[in-house]
Design an enzyme around this catalytic site. Structure first.
Site, PDB file in Angstrom:
ATOM      1  N   ILE A  13     -97.388 -90.832   9.338  1.00 22.40           N
ATOM      2  CA  ILE A  13     -97.732 -91.730   8.233  1.00 22.40           C
ATOM      3  C   ILE A  13     -96.484 -92.362   7.628  1.00 22.40           C
ATOM      4  CG2 ILE A  13     -97.721 -89.993   6.383  1.00 22.40           C
ATOM      5  CD1 ILE A  13    -100.281 -92.841   6.829  1.00 22.40           C
ATOM      6  N   SER A  35     -86.046 -84.525   6.652  1.00 23.36           N
ATOM      7  CA  SER A  35     -87.152 -84.183   7.532  1.00 23.36           C
ATOM      8  C   SER A  35     -86.696 -83.166   8.568  1.00 23.36           C
ATOM      9  CB  SER A  35     -87.676 -85.443   8.235  1.00 23.36           C
ATOM     10  OG  SER A  35     -88.727 -85.128   9.124  1.00 23.36           O
ATOM     11  N   ARG A  36     -87.643 -82.357   9.033  1.00 28.01           N
ATOM     12  CA  ARG A  36     -87.346 -81.432  10.130  1.00 28.01           C
ATOM     13  C   ARG A  36     -87.481 -82.100  11.485  1.00 28.01           C
ATOM     14  NH1 ARG A  36     -91.202 -76.418   9.016  1.00 28.01           N
ATOM     15  NH2 ARG A  36     -92.678 -78.150   8.957  1.00 28.01           N
ATOM     16  N   LYS A  89    -101.196 -88.847  -0.388  1.00 31.80           N
ATOM     17  CA  LYS A  89    -102.468 -88.186  -0.668  1.00 31.80           C
ATOM     18  C   LYS A  89    -102.677 -87.033   0.321  1.00 31.80           C
ATOM     19  CE  LYS A  89    -105.051 -89.364   2.975  1.00 31.80           C
ATOM     20  NZ  LYS A  89    -105.905 -88.491   3.774  1.00 31.80           N
ATOM     21  N   ASP A 167    -109.451 -84.297   4.556  1.00 30.50           N
ATOM     22  CA  ASP A 167    -108.265 -85.139   4.611  1.00 30.50           C
ATOM     23  C   ASP A 167    -108.659 -86.610   4.734  1.00 30.50           C
ATOM     24  OD1 ASP A 167    -105.148 -85.264   5.040  1.00 30.50           O
ATOM     25  OD2 ASP A 167    -106.027 -86.496   6.616  1.00 30.50           O
TER      26      ASP A 167
END
Length: 307
Positions: A13, A35-36, A89, A167
């Site tokens: 996303i 970020s990983r 979200k 979701d």
């Protein structure tokens, strides 16, 4: 001066929506990534938000795109560091943690934005305006898609706090809570849990508003072929239908002209405006309806799901 923003969680996303919108926005400059799963060319990269906040990148804000189960600590750290916070979200794994973040943001004088991208679908604003002047008889939501297409291999989404079929379902609830002129509440429902998963794969819910208008919602993650994202509202002046996730609007059988799709551009325009005015927007009504479904819905066990 553009708002210098960092992205935390560079998943699908973030890459598909946040990055291109930020790069095209006159209000924001993408300044860092935590970020990983790696970073972006020519940008400072950090493995976690703590290191990013300690970096020397002049950040004004962060966009948190990690799974909701781990978002609270990241948001809290950013607020305590004086950064404005954009929450993907759903805004959190629980209502209580989002309330805690809202109170913390107010105490520290920063903006907290609980984003609901489907509210910025191109047909939603016109639908809301039309329904405000109509007598509504009933509402039916049908939100059915193939989880293997939209969330392949994402184990977190099947864990407690990952929401399962809610979701996508919460996108529908974000639209319905926005366009309905009166609040509504859950009467009953059924949540279908695969026997090997901790979150539901389907849900059938029945609501009513305070004047007795019935609202039904059917969510399912097992649909193959064409996907269904429809909201139908029956009124005394004809039916209003929002289809394709809110991007197509039909009223009394006539297709309405809508603007080009720009959900995330709308979100970032909203975020920039909130920052400029020193305000927050933390509407948890879609998440509250999901929580109510877990509280009042009957649980049934269905066949195992394998990705």
């Amino acid at each position: 001066m553009a708002i210098r923003i960092g992205i935390v969680g560079l998943g699908k996303i973030a890459r598909d929506q946040h990055v291109p919108v930020i790069e095209a926005s006159p209000d924001f400059t993408l300044a860092a990534v935590a970020s990983r799963s790696g970073g972006l060319p020519d940008l400072p990269y950090y493995s976690d938000i703590g290191d990013m906040l300690a970096g020397d990148d002049g950040l004004d804000a962060v966009a948190l795109c990690q799974p909701p189960q781990v978002r609270y600590d990241a948001a809290r750290a950013a607020i305590l560091a004086g950064k404005h916070v954009f929450l993907e979200k759903p805004p959190g794994a629980t209502l209580s943690e989002v309330k805690s973040l809202a109170d913390l943001a107010q105490a520290h004088g920063v903006t907290l934005f609980a984003s609901w991208h489907s509210r910025y679908a191109s047909g939603v604003a016109a639908a809301k305006a039309w329904l405000a002047e109509r007598t509504i008889r009933s509402v039916a939501v049908e939100w059915k898609e193939d989880v293997r297409v939209w969330h392949p291999g994402q184990a977190w989404i099947w864990e407690p706090g990952g929401l399962g079929v809610f979701d996508p379902g919460i996108n529908a609830m974000s639209i319905v809570t926005h366009i309905m002129p009166r609040p509504f509440f859950l009467l009953d429902g059924t949540l279908s849990f695969p026997e090997n998963r901790g979150a539901p794969i389907a849900a059938d819910l029945t609501f009513r508003d305070d004047s007795g208008v019935p609202i039904t919602a059917a969510f399912d993650w097992r649909q193959t072929g064409p996907q269904t994202w429809d909201i139908s509202v029956d009124t005394v002046d004809g039916a209003l239908v929002l289809s394709k996730g809110g991007s197509v609007l039909t009223i009394a059988g006539e297709l309405q002209e809508t603007a080009p799709e720009a959900e995330y551009r709308g979100l970032y325009d909203r975020f920039a405006g909130l920052v400029a005015r020193g305000e927050s927007d933390v509407d948890v009504s879609p998440l509250r309806h999901v929580a109510d479904a877990y509280l009042r819905g009957a649980r049934v066990v269905v066949e195992p799901f394998e990705d």
